[in-house]
Design a protein around this motif. Structure first.
Motif, short mmCIF file in Angstrom:
data_model
loop_
_atom_site.label_atom_id
_atom_site.label_comp_id
_atom_site.label_asym_id
_atom_site.label_seq_id
_atom_site.Cartn_x
_atom_site.Cartn_y
_atom_site.Cartn_z
N ARG A 92 6.20 -46.92 36.29
CA ARG A 92 4.93 -47.62 36.36
C ARG A 92 4.05 -47.15 37.52
O ARG A 92 2.83 -47.04 37.39
CB ARG A 92 5.17 -49.14 36.48
N ILE A 93 4.68 -46.85 38.67
CA ILE A 93 3.91 -46.52 39.86
C ILE A 93 3.52 -45.05 39.92
O ILE A 93 2.40 -44.70 40.33
CB ILE A 93 4.69 -46.94 41.13
N PHE A 94 4.41 -44.14 39.50
CA PHE A 94 4.08 -42.72 39.54
C PHE A 94 2.80 -42.39 38.78
O PHE A 94 1.93 -41.69 39.30
CB PHE A 94 5.24 -41.88 39.02
N PRO A 95 2.63 -42.85 37.53
CA PRO A 95 1.38 -42.51 36.84
C PRO A 95 0.15 -43.11 37.49
O PRO A 95 -0.94 -42.53 37.41
CB PRO A 95 1.59 -43.05 35.42
N ILE A 96 0.29 -44.25 38.15
CA ILE A 96 -0.85 -44.82 38.90
C ILE A 96 -1.25 -43.87 40.02
O ILE A 96 -2.43 -43.53 40.18
CB ILE A 96 -0.47 -46.20 39.48
N ILE A 97 -0.27 -43.42 40.80
CA ILE A 97 -0.55 -42.53 41.93
C ILE A 97 -1.15 -41.21 41.45
O ILE A 97 -2.19 -40.75 41.94
CB ILE A 97 0.73 -42.28 42.75
N GLY A 123 11.07 -40.37 50.70
CA GLY A 123 12.15 -41.35 50.84
C GLY A 123 11.82 -42.65 50.13
O GLY A 123 12.65 -43.21 49.41
N ALA A 124 10.59 -43.14 50.31
CA ALA A 124 10.18 -44.40 49.69
C ALA A 124 10.13 -44.26 48.17
O ALA A 124 10.57 -45.15 47.43
CB ALA A 124 8.82 -44.83 50.23
N LEU A 125 9.58 -43.15 47.69
CA LEU A 125 9.47 -42.96 46.25
C LEU A 125 10.85 -42.83 45.61
O LEU A 125 11.10 -43.38 44.53
CB LEU A 125 8.63 -41.71 45.95
N HIS A 183 16.10 -32.93 48.94
CA HIS A 183 16.58 -34.32 49.03
C HIS A 183 17.51 -34.67 47.88
O HIS A 183 18.44 -35.47 48.05
CB HIS A 183 15.39 -35.28 49.07
N THR A 184 17.29 -34.09 46.70
CA THR A 184 18.15 -34.42 45.56
C THR A 184 19.56 -33.86 45.71
O THR A 184 20.48 -34.32 45.05
CB THR A 184 17.55 -33.89 44.24
N THR A 185 19.74 -32.84 46.59
CA THR A 185 21.09 -32.28 46.77
C THR A 185 21.99 -33.24 47.53
O THR A 185 23.22 -33.18 47.39
CB THR A 185 21.03 -30.95 47.55
N GLY A 186 21.40 -34.11 48.38
CA GLY A 186 22.21 -35.00 49.21
C GLY A 186 22.92 -34.29 50.34
O GLY A 186 23.70 -34.91 51.08
N ASP A 187 22.67 -32.99 50.51
CA ASP A 187 23.33 -32.20 51.55
C ASP A 187 22.52 -32.30 52.85
O ASP A 187 21.37 -31.84 52.91
CB ASP A 187 23.41 -30.74 51.09
#
Length: 428
Positions: A90-95, A78-80, A121-125
């Protein structure tokens, strides 16, 4: 021009030539780095020495790791997902780099097990999210007779006069259900423990599996609960690298799922699969930049401790040359990885061409770095007392994982050629 009053030591971050990070980015980096150092490395070392059956058994350190990972909030979907595209770039490659630096097998276990939930989660259903959005799963892609060919879903690289391989899993549409039969390959990451699967499979919608008059297949993208009747599993795979990552076969015997669990059909399924592969390849590049960095750091430490010829071996010019070459390769891998994250989260992206460019280069480079770093350890590098032989084994697997690098390169050059022909107004 620059002006120096005196020449100072370089200021280097965890990721080497690191430009300024925001306060939030630095806090995230430090948090993930601590987790990688204190949790991932010790557990990864334990799991590497265990049998595949021991890795997935009740009481295994793997379960402790997964519990700590979920509790850490590092990969809070959810946060990501709420981040802006710029923040993600910027943050994904750091993680991902810090996770790879910790242990690549555990990093891939974490990310692969999240693919069905992320897709839900990407479906929104709300119903799909409720069913799949919080369970550990797997990305079911390869099959015994359909390995890296799975990345060629559009059949653009099929041999003239040939057809796509149907593989070993088939789906047929029956009324308001899909019926699944067959088996996956043994390379399904987190397959032995997954409770759900995200799969892109050949499908017979009533007129056959192959598209009429073409070399290609009909496809469907389905979310599969693995607690259904007819689902069974094979033995976990015994392999040379990324041993903390459990992989294994999944079998389907007339497994029925509701039509609603098909999140993409036909051409949309091809697009969804390519979107998943685009993210996975981009993530692999950042993760294995972390592996390359770990190999370099171990080598840098060792050459300052090991003495031969009456001095620490860092004082020998041949060693200095090799250490600097490792440094260059790590920086080059990271630079390309970051460039692709920036492109994919820009107005021009995302595109598979970008991701395969970084995945293939970084994983090839990481194996070179790990091998060359091991050489600096001499015979010590071949022993399990030192971390180098594990890093080299882990790096070698990445050149096949998520698409064998040569096949991915063929997909990349296909897109380059198509782009050039369109730009030049030609057809060859």
């Amino acid at each position: 021009m620059f002006a120096f009053e005196k020449v100072e030591l370089p200021v280097l971050g965890l990721r080497g030539l690191e430009a300024d990070l925001s306060e939030e980015e630095r806090a995230i980096q430090e948090n993930v780095h601590r987790f990688a150092r204190d949790v991932m490395r010790p557990i990864g070392k334990k799991l590497d020495a265990m049998s595949p059956e021991e890795v997935i058994a009740e009481g295994s350190p793997l379960h402790d790791y997964m519990a700590q990972m979920y509790a850490s909030g590092i990969l809070d979907l959810g946060a990501l997902d709420s981040m802006s595209d710029l923040e993600k770039s910027r943050i994904f490659p750091i993680i991902f780099e810090e996770l790879g630096w910790g242990d690549s097998g555990l990093a891939i276990a974490t990310l692969a097990s999240a693919i069905p939930a992320f897709t839900a989660h990407t479906t929104g259903d709300p119903e799909i999210i409720e069913r799949f959005g919080s369970l550990p799963g797997c990305w079911l892609a390869t099959q015994p007779d359909k390995g890296s060919e799975v990345v060629d879903m559009d059949a653009s690289n099929v041999h003239p006069g040939g057809q796509q391989n149907k593989g070993n899993i088939g789906v047929r549409k029956e009324g308001n259900e899909y019926v699944i039969n067959g088996q996956s390959s043994a390379w399904v990451s987190y397959g032995p423990l997954a409770q759900t699967a995200m799969a892109y499979l050949p499908c017979d919608y009533g007129e056959g599996t192959f598209k009429e008059g073409t070399q290609g297949l009909n496809w469907v993208g389905v979310l599969i609960p693995l607690d259904q009747p007819g689902v069974s599993r094979g033995k976990p795979l015994d392999k040379i690298g990324q041993r903390p990552l459990p992989q294994g076969e999944i079998f389907f015997d007339n497994v029925r799922i509701p039509e609603k669990f098909a999140i993409a059909t036909g051409e949309k399924a091809i697009g969804q699969m390519m979107a998943t592969l685009t993210f996975a390849n981009m993530e692999m590049a950042a993760t294995f930049t972390g592996v390359a960095r770990a190999a370099f750091e171990h080598a840098l430490e060792y050459v300052h401790e090991r003495k031969q010829g009456g001095t620490a071996i860092i004082n020998h010019q041949s060693v200095q040359t090799r250490i600097f070459s490792l440094w260059q390769k790590v920086e080059a891998a990271r630079a390309l990885s970051h460039r692709v994250f920036s492109y994919n989260y820009s107005a021009h992206g995302p595109h598979l061409l970008a991701s395969v460019t970084s995945k293939t280069f970084v994983t090839d480079t990481t194996f070179q770095v790990a091998s060359d770093a091991l050489q600096l350890f001499g015979g010590n590098g071949l022993t399990k007392e030192y971390p180098m032989e594990k890093l080299m084994r882990d790096a070698r697997a990445a050149m096949i994982e998520d698409g064998e690098n040569t096949i991915l390169g063929l997909k990349g050059v296909t897109w380059l050629s198509c782009w050039y022909q369109d730009k030049a107004g030609i057809s060859v």
